[in-house]
Motif scaffolding. Structure first.
Motif, PDB file in Angstrom:
ATOM      1  N   ALA A 169       0.827  -1.210   0.000  1.00 45.12           N
ATOM      2  CA  ALA A 169       0.000   0.000   0.000  1.00 45.12           C
ATOM      3  C   ALA A 169       0.861   1.260   0.000  1.00 45.12           C
ATOM      4  O   ALA A 169       0.526   2.250  -0.662  1.00 45.12           O
ATOM      5  CB  ALA A 169      -0.942  -0.003   1.194  1.00 45.12           C
ATOM      6  N   GLN A 170       1.966   1.228   0.745  1.00 46.63           N
ATOM      7  CA  GLN A 170       2.879   2.362   0.742  1.00 46.63           C
ATOM      8  C   GLN A 170       3.375   2.643  -0.681  1.00 46.63           C
ATOM      9  O   GLN A 170       3.386   3.795  -1.138  1.00 46.63           O
ATOM     10  CB  GLN A 170       4.072   2.091   1.658  1.00 46.63           C
ATOM     11  N   ALA A 171       3.797   1.601  -1.377  1.00 45.11           N
ATOM     12  CA  ALA A 171       4.284   1.760  -2.747  1.00 45.11           C
ATOM     13  C   ALA A 171       3.172   2.267  -3.666  1.00 45.11           C
ATOM     14  O   ALA A 171       3.422   3.108  -4.538  1.00 45.11           O
ATOM     15  CB  ALA A 171       4.834   0.436  -3.263  1.00 45.11           C
ATOM     16  N   SER A 172       1.971   1.769  -3.449  1.00 49.44           N
ATOM     17  CA  SER A 172       0.844   2.192  -4.281  1.00 49.44           C
ATOM     18  C   SER A 172       0.514   3.664  -4.066  1.00 49.44           C
ATOM     19  O   SER A 172       0.260   4.402  -5.029  1.00 49.44           O
ATOM     20  CB  SER A 172      -0.383   1.326  -3.975  1.00 49.44           C
ATOM     21  N   PHE A 173       0.507   4.100  -2.804  1.00 50.18           N
ATOM     22  CA  PHE A 173       0.244   5.514  -2.520  1.00 50.18           C
ATOM     23  C   PHE A 173       1.376   6.396  -3.057  1.00 50.18           C
ATOM     24  O   PHE A 173       1.132   7.495  -3.552  1.00 50.18           O
ATOM     25  CB  PHE A 173       0.065   5.742  -1.017  1.00 50.18           C
ATOM     26  N   ALA A 174       2.599   5.918  -2.941  1.00 54.77           N
ATOM     27  CA  ALA A 174       3.739   6.681  -3.458  1.00 54.77           C
ATOM     28  C   ALA A 174       3.606   6.884  -4.968  1.00 54.77           C
ATOM     29  O   ALA A 174       3.905   7.962  -5.496  1.00 54.77           O
ATOM     30  CB  ALA A 174       5.044   5.982  -3.119  1.00 54.77           C
ATOM     31  N   LYS A 175       3.137   5.849  -5.672  1.00 59.54           N
ATOM     32  CA  LYS A 175       2.944   5.954  -7.114  1.00 59.54           C
ATOM     33  C   LYS A 175       1.867   6.990  -7.458  1.00 59.54           C
ATOM     34  O   LYS A 175       1.920   7.615  -8.521  1.00 59.54           O
ATOM     35  CB  LYS A 175       2.568   4.589  -7.696  1.00 59.54           C
ATOM     36  N   LEU A 176       0.907   7.151  -6.554  1.00 62.26           N
ATOM     37  CA  LEU A 176      -0.127   8.168  -6.777  1.00 62.26           C
ATOM     38  C   LEU A 176       0.409   9.578  -6.551  1.00 62.26           C
ATOM     39  O   LEU A 176      -0.227  10.551  -6.958  1.00 62.26           O
ATOM     40  CB  LEU A 176      -1.331   7.925  -5.850  1.00 62.26           C
ATOM     41  N   GLY A 177       1.559   9.657  -5.868  1.00 62.81           N
ATOM     42  CA  GLY A 177       2.149  10.968  -5.634  1.00 62.81           C
ATOM     43  C   GLY A 177       2.242  11.391  -4.187  1.00 62.81           C
ATOM     44  O   GLY A 177       2.657  12.512  -3.882  1.00 62.81           O
ATOM     45  N   VAL A 178       1.869  10.505  -3.266  1.00 65.61           N
ATOM     46  CA  VAL A 178       1.942  10.835  -1.841  1.00 65.61           C
ATOM     47  C   VAL A 178       3.403  10.858  -1.396  1.00 65.61           C
ATOM     48  O   VAL A 178       4.135   9.885  -1.606  1.00 65.61           O
ATOM     49  CB  VAL A 178       1.146   9.822  -0.988  1.00 65.61           C
ATOM     50  N   ALA A 179       3.806  11.961  -0.777  1.00 66.11           N
ATOM     51  CA  ALA A 179       5.188  12.107  -0.312  1.00 66.11           C
ATOM     52  C   ALA A 179       5.318  11.674   1.155  1.00 66.11           C
ATOM     53  O   ALA A 179       4.308  11.532   1.853  1.00 66.11           O
ATOM     54  CB  ALA A 179       5.637  13.555  -0.468  1.00 66.11           C
ATOM     55  N   ASP A 180       6.562  11.459   1.610  1.00 68.75           N
ATOM     56  CA  ASP A 180       6.851  11.087   3.002  1.00 68.75           C
ATOM     57  C   ASP A 180       5.950   9.941   3.447  1.00 68.75           C
ATOM     58  O   ASP A 180       5.263  10.008   4.468  1.00 68.75           O
ATOM     59  CB  ASP A 180       6.672  12.312   3.912  1.00 68.75           C
TER      60      ASP A 180
END
Length: 211
Positions: free
Chosen positions: A23-34
């Motif tokens: 989920a962390q990787a998925s959110f990061a791909k959406l553009g979520v930082a930190d």
């Protein structure tokens, strides 16, 4: 565990596999930082607590993800896919095991959950195992978004104990999160920290004298 008469099970990473890293990787791909501060196993943005207690709606949750990603054009489907990516699945043996445990103890499910995950899980259970819900497998299944309470706060444990007239000294709580274990201890529950994968649940229960 001779004195134990009741068992309260957590769901994620006790019965059902979940993977926060995905989920962390998925959110990061959406553009979520930190991302480590935004969403992790032991701590996360208030957005997730609010969603798990139904303080906010799915639409408000998705709006929060769009804001965190700084992408107002993200679709509901993109957000739901990223959020649900942590849900891996379970095995039939665990359902059989839960019925076996239920023959010996009063059993309950207590899960921090949310509407988007809950809907995905129910659909998954129906399509994979032809199971409509967990009513058959526990005396009662509790989900945070229905209770408007969440672990590790003591009030969620107190409600389960009170509603079912459970003596905490005779009740065992099993969870994979150390912070939830600490919350349970505050109300006098016996606890076990799940240190194995859900596929090893039967061996874990045997090793700890439950079966």
């Amino acid at each position: 565990m001779q004195h134990i008469k009741n068992i309260i099970f957590d769901y994620g990473n006790v019965i059902f596999d979940i993977d926060f890293k995905i989920a962390q990787a998925s959110f990061a791909k959406l553009g979520v930082a930190d991302i480590e501060n935004f969403f992790a196993h032991k701590s996360h943005n208030q957005l997730f607590d609010d969603f798990e207690t139904a303080t906010i709606s799915p639409a408000e949750f998705r709006a929060g993800i769009r804001k965190a990603a700084n992408k107002p054009d993200l679709t509901d489907a993109q957000i739901d896919e990223a959020w649900n990516s942590l849900l891996i699945g379970t095995i039939q043996q665990n359902h059989d095991l839960l019925l076996k445990v239920k023959e010996k103890y009063r059993t309950f499910l207590l899960s921090n959950n949310n509407e988007i995950h809950y809907d995905w899980i129910i659909n998954y259970l129906k399509t994979t195992f032809q199971i409509n819900n967990y009513d058959e497998y526990f005396e009662k299944a509790y989900f945070s978004q229905h209770m408007k309470l969440r672990k590790p706060n003591t009030n969620i444990f107190e409600q389960v104990l009170k509603e079912n007239n459970l003596n905490p000294a005779e009740t065992l709580f099993i969870d994979d999160s150390p912070q939830h274990i600490e919350g349970a201890k505050k109300v006098g529950l016996n606890t076990l920290l799940m240190t194995e994968k859900p596929a090893q649940l039967q061996a874990f229960l045997k090793a700890n004298g439950i079966l």
